[in-house]
Design a protein around this motif. Structure first.
Motif, mmCIF file in Angstrom:
data_model
loop_
_atom_site.group_PDB
_atom_site.id
_atom_site.type_symbol
_atom_site.label_atom_id
_atom_site.label_comp_id
_atom_site.label_asym_id
_atom_site.label_seq_id
_atom_site.Cartn_x
_atom_site.Cartn_y
_atom_site.Cartn_z
ATOM 1 N N LYS A 105 0.820 -1.211 0.000
ATOM 2 C CA LYS A 105 0.000 0.000 0.000
ATOM 3 C C LYS A 105 0.858 1.266 0.000
ATOM 4 O O LYS A 105 0.365 2.346 -0.301
ATOM 5 C CB LYS A 105 -0.935 0.015 1.212
ATOM 6 C CG LYS A 105 -1.998 -1.055 1.145
ATOM 7 C CD LYS A 105 -2.892 -1.004 2.362
ATOM 8 C CE LYS A 105 -3.938 -2.097 2.315
ATOM 9 N NZ LYS A 105 -4.811 -2.076 3.493
ATOM 10 N N LYS A 106 2.130 1.135 0.360
ATOM 11 C CA LYS A 106 3.038 2.283 0.403
ATOM 12 C C LYS A 106 3.801 2.352 -0.918
ATOM 13 O O LYS A 106 4.586 1.462 -1.249
ATOM 14 C CB LYS A 106 4.015 2.173 1.575
ATOM 15 C CG LYS A 106 3.340 2.177 2.928
ATOM 16 C CD LYS A 106 2.692 3.511 3.220
ATOM 17 C CE LYS A 106 2.101 3.534 4.615
ATOM 18 N NZ LYS A 106 1.530 4.821 4.949
ATOM 19 N N LYS A 107 3.530 3.423 -1.686
ATOM 20 C CA LYS A 107 4.173 3.578 -2.987
ATOM 21 C C LYS A 107 4.201 5.037 -3.386
ATOM 22 O O LYS A 107 3.553 5.877 -2.770
ATOM 23 C CB LYS A 107 3.446 2.752 -4.037
ATOM 24 C CG LYS A 107 1.994 3.115 -4.239
ATOM 25 C CD LYS A 107 1.362 2.217 -5.282
ATOM 26 C CE LYS A 107 0.023 1.710 -4.809
ATOM 27 N NZ LYS A 107 -0.550 0.742 -5.690
ATOM 28 N N THR A 108 4.965 5.297 -4.422
ATOM 29 C CA THR A 108 4.981 6.616 -5.039
ATOM 30 C C THR A 108 4.953 6.429 -6.549
ATOM 31 O O THR A 108 5.429 5.415 -7.057
ATOM 32 C CB THR A 108 6.206 7.450 -4.594
ATOM 33 O OG1 THR A 108 6.033 8.793 -4.992
ATOM 34 C CG2 THR A 108 7.494 6.913 -5.145
ATOM 35 N N VAL A 109 4.382 7.400 -7.239
ATOM 36 C CA VAL A 109 4.271 7.338 -8.698
ATOM 37 C C VAL A 109 4.923 8.571 -9.300
ATOM 38 O O VAL A 109 4.651 9.696 -8.869
ATOM 39 C CB VAL A 109 2.790 7.251 -9.139
ATOM 40 C CG1 VAL A 109 2.678 7.240 -10.658
ATOM 41 C CG2 VAL A 109 2.111 6.028 -8.542
ATOM 42 N N VAL A 110 5.787 8.347 -10.293
ATOM 43 C CA VAL A 110 6.426 9.434 -11.019
ATOM 44 C C VAL A 110 5.835 9.441 -12.432
ATOM 45 O O VAL A 110 5.893 8.442 -13.133
ATOM 46 C CB VAL A 110 7.963 9.263 -11.086
ATOM 47 C CG1 VAL A 110 8.591 10.368 -11.918
ATOM 48 C CG2 VAL A 110 8.554 9.221 -9.694
ATOM 49 N N LYS A 111 5.251 10.576 -12.809
ATOM 50 C CA LYS A 111 4.661 10.743 -14.147
ATOM 51 C C LYS A 111 5.780 11.173 -15.100
ATOM 52 O O LYS A 111 6.408 12.213 -14.896
ATOM 53 C CB LYS A 111 3.568 11.797 -14.157
ATOM 54 C CG LYS A 111 2.445 11.506 -13.183
ATOM 55 C CD LYS A 111 1.536 10.420 -13.695
ATOM 56 C CE LYS A 111 0.365 10.262 -12.758
ATOM 57 N NZ LYS A 111 -0.528 9.210 -13.163
ATOM 58 N N VAL A 112 6.010 10.354 -16.130
ATOM 59 C CA VAL A 112 7.099 10.613 -17.085
ATOM 60 C C VAL A 112 6.502 10.981 -18.444
ATOM 61 O O VAL A 112 5.617 10.291 -18.941
ATOM 62 C CB VAL A 112 7.991 9.359 -17.230
ATOM 63 C CG1 VAL A 112 9.103 9.604 -18.238
ATOM 64 C CG2 VAL A 112 8.566 8.948 -15.881
ATOM 65 N N THR A 113 7.018 12.064 -19.026
ATOM 66 C CA THR A 113 6.662 12.467 -20.375
ATOM 67 C C THR A 113 7.933 12.435 -21.212
ATOM 68 O O THR A 113 8.941 13.046 -20.844
ATOM 69 C CB THR A 113 6.060 13.886 -20.415
ATOM 70 O OG1 THR A 113 4.920 13.918 -19.541
ATOM 71 C CG2 THR A 113 5.636 14.277 -21.814
ATOM 72 N N VAL A 114 7.874 11.714 -22.328
ATOM 73 C CA VAL A 114 9.032 11.622 -23.232
ATOM 74 C C VAL A 114 8.729 12.463 -24.460
ATOM 75 O O VAL A 114 7.658 12.339 -25.064
ATOM 76 C CB VAL A 114 9.331 10.156 -23.609
ATOM 77 C CG1 VAL A 114 10.493 10.093 -24.593
ATOM 78 C CG2 VAL A 114 9.629 9.331 -22.359
ATOM 79 N N VAL A 115 9.687 13.322 -24.820
ATOM 80 C CA VAL A 115 9.539 14.217 -25.975
ATOM 81 C C VAL A 115 10.752 14.087 -26.896
ATOM 82 O O VAL A 115 11.815 13.621 -26.487
ATOM 83 C CB VAL A 115 9.372 15.676 -25.523
ATOM 84 C CG1 VAL A 115 8.119 15.860 -24.704
ATOM 85 C CG2 VAL A 115 10.587 16.154 -24.742
ATOM 86 N N THR A 116 10.589 14.521 -28.130
ATOM 87 C CA THR A 116 11.703 14.586 -29.066
ATOM 88 C C THR A 116 12.449 15.880 -28.806
ATOM 89 O O THR A 116 11.835 16.941 -28.714
ATOM 90 C CB THR A 116 11.178 14.563 -30.521
ATOM 91 O OG1 THR A 116 10.427 13.366 -30.711
ATOM 92 C CG2 THR A 116 12.319 14.603 -31.524
ATOM 93 N N PRO A 117 13.773 15.814 -28.687
ATOM 94 C CA PRO A 117 14.535 17.042 -28.432
ATOM 95 C C PRO A 117 14.395 18.024 -29.596
ATOM 96 O O PRO A 117 14.318 17.618 -30.762
ATOM 97 C CB PRO A 117 15.974 16.568 -28.272
ATOM 98 C CG PRO A 117 16.006 15.135 -28.597
ATOM 99 C CD PRO A 117 14.613 14.640 -28.772
ATOM 100 N N VAL A 118 14.371 19.291 -29.270
ATOM 101 C CA VAL A 118 14.286 20.344 -30.289
ATOM 102 C C VAL A 118 15.668 20.529 -30.912
ATOM 103 O O VAL A 118 16.656 20.705 -30.200
ATOM 104 C CB VAL A 118 13.789 21.667 -29.662
ATOM 105 C CG1 VAL A 118 13.769 22.774 -30.696
ATOM 106 C CG2 VAL A 118 12.440 21.477 -29.014
ATOM 107 N N LYS A 119 15.706 20.462 -32.258
ATOM 108 C CA LYS A 119 16.991 20.651 -32.961
ATOM 109 C C LYS A 119 17.217 22.134 -33.207
ATOM 110 O O LYS A 119 16.307 22.867 -33.556
ATOM 111 C CB LYS A 119 16.973 19.889 -34.282
ATOM 112 C CG LYS A 119 16.896 18.389 -34.083
ATOM 113 C CD LYS A 119 16.910 17.678 -35.408
ATOM 114 C CE LYS A 119 16.785 16.182 -35.151
ATOM 115 N NZ LYS A 119 16.759 15.426 -36.388
ATOM 116 N N LYS A 120 18.460 22.572 -32.998
ATOM 117 C CA LYS A 120 18.806 23.985 -33.182
ATOM 118 C C LYS A 120 19.377 24.215 -34.547
ATOM 119 O O LYS A 120 19.971 23.460 -35.177
ATOM 120 C CB LYS A 120 19.793 24.425 -32.117
ATOM 121 C CG LYS A 120 19.191 24.396 -30.751
ATOM 122 C CD LYS A 120 20.195 24.848 -29.722
ATOM 123 C CE LYS A 120 19.578 24.801 -28.339
ATOM 124 N NZ LYS A 120 20.485 25.245 -27.315
#
Length: 120
Positions: A105-120
């Motif tokens: 019952k003891k837990k933590t959740v990390v919300k992960v968002t993956v994106v494409t890096p912006v090219k310069k």
């Protein structure tokens, strides 16, 4: 200070069970110590290492944990000691759940968002 009233009858086996439960301790929380919020944005192909702390009271309780990703196509996870390594695979969202082995019952959740890096 914790006060407990115990009624004893018979051979006292219930009393011993109560004493054992108190002595063994409990898991108080699970947290990631190197994130301010439980959200993370990663560039596709990158990795992030999370430091995990499972806080316990008592000596007989395990501070070990399990980890899983809700979407392995977006982000994979690997446990290494008291650390979790997240690898960003492709654009999207995933939840990384870190759960105490001693108390599910003891837990933590990390919300992960993956994106494409912006090219310069």
């Amino acid at each position: 200070m914790l006060k407990i009233a115990v009624l004893v009858s018979g051979g006292g086996t219930n009393l011993q069970a109560i004493i054992d439960a108190i002595a063994s301790g409990k898991v108080t929380n699970v947290k990631v110590t190197n994130l301010k919020k439980n959200t993370l944005q990663l560039n596709k192909g990158s990795k992030k290492t999370l430091n995990v702390k499972v806080a316990v009271s008592g000596k007989k309780i395990s501070s070990d944990f399990t980890v899983k990703s809700s979407n392995n196509k977006v982000a994979t996870v690997k446990k290494s000691g008291k650390k979790v390594i997240i690898t960003a695979k492709k654009n999207g969202k995933a939840s990384v759940t870190i759960t105490s082995k001693a108390n599910k019952k003891k837990k933590t959740v990390v919300k992960v968002t993956v994106v494409t890096p912006v090219k310069k």
